[in-house]
Write an enzyme that holds these catalytic residues in place. Sequence first.
Site, PDB file in Angstrom:
ATOM      1  CB  ILE A 150       0.874   0.380  -7.705  1.00 56.19           C
ATOM      2  CG1 ILE A 150       2.366  -0.095  -6.807  1.00 56.19           C
ATOM      3  CG2 ILE A 150       0.907  -0.854  -8.503  1.00 56.19           C
ATOM      4  CD1 ILE A 150       1.829  -1.547  -5.729  1.00 56.19           C
ATOM      5  CG  ASP A 151      -3.203   4.248  -5.369  1.00 57.23           C
ATOM      6  OD1 ASP A 151      -2.889   4.564  -6.708  1.00 57.23           O
ATOM      7  OD2 ASP A 151      -3.956   3.657  -5.954  1.00 57.23           O
ATOM      8  CE  LYS A 152       1.042   4.989   3.245  1.00 56.38           C
ATOM      9  NZ  LYS A 152       0.149   6.513   4.003  1.00 56.38           N
ATOM     10  NE  ARG A 253      -8.072   3.157  -4.375  1.00 55.98           N
ATOM     11  CZ  ARG A 253      -7.634   4.224  -3.462  1.00 55.98           C
ATOM     12  NH1 ARG A 253      -6.138   4.385  -3.914  1.00 55.98           N
ATOM     13  NH2 ARG A 253      -7.702   4.944  -2.583  1.00 55.98           N
TER      14      ARG A 253
END
Length: 340
Positions: A150-152, A253
């Site tokens: 998953i993204d930062k 997103r």
Amino acid sequence: MNQYEEIEDELYEHHRIVADPNQTLLRIDKFLMDRLPNVTRNKIQSGIKDGFVLVNDKEIKPNYKVHPNDVITVSLPEPPRDTEVIPEEIPLNIIYEDDDLLVVNKEPGMVVHPAYQNWSGTLVNALTWHFQNLPTMPNNDGRPGLVHRIDKDTSGLLVIAKTEKTMTHLAKQFFDHSIERTYYALVWGEPEEAKGTINVNLGRSLKDRRITAPFPDGDYGQTAVTHYEVLNNLRYVSLIKCNLETGRTHQIRAHMKYLGHPLFNDATYGGDKIVKGTTFTKYKQFVDNCFKIIPRQALHAKSLGFIHPSTNEFVQFDSELPEDFKAVIAKWEHYVNFVD
């Protein structure tokens, strides 16, 4: 000007290969497969299409045939780096562990694996400190234990494989889209439909490689399907639940941006400015204060469900929303009640 000349990102040369003077005509993808270790033909073809592979300093098509003395260069947006991961003593929030796997609740701000500009302090650095001999997926050196990411600045659950069998078992479930993944997101505005499905291809933006772009005509990108449901309508923002049928980069997103409801404070996709509401100074100040409470995109990987590789039973794990997420929801609820 072609579509790639608009990209300002610097590319770093990783490989330079000079074809033999006696080289017979051979497709570029086959030529590179023989010379680049652990790289699939699909990855090579994608690299050619994205402009990462040049012949004699010129872009070529995937069916180009290598000629004698051709100079082939392979460049990428990040510099070459040794794949060795340095173990670091970083605490992990492990919510479940057995002999086969563990489920981690990742804090926002933590990068999942080492990469350009983030070679240390990542989840993988922490994993290699706490666990020995984690398996690595083929062609995925430097990312032991990882089956997905998953993204930062996204918080939430990740499953980590502790054995080769588990990694293979889980990887197949991700490939088959049978993993159950639920995310909570705070988005700008109110979706017209309280419940719906976004089925729009996603792919790397042709203008900025860092951004995922929608391709509604299906002429580019990969199939991407997100099911969403509004949980709490707060007039200016909405708390929604998203279930991923596919797992593309930045899928939620990019899909919510496409729908006209970018994630709250998502700078990459336009959610870090006022999308819904008034232009009054007090309202702008209120929104800025909300941004300070949650200085990231408001996205949390809340639950994860899959077939356990040893018991063959479906297991599901859930997590609480992090404090910054809960705090910004409470602030919006108070604001809506106050202005009513």
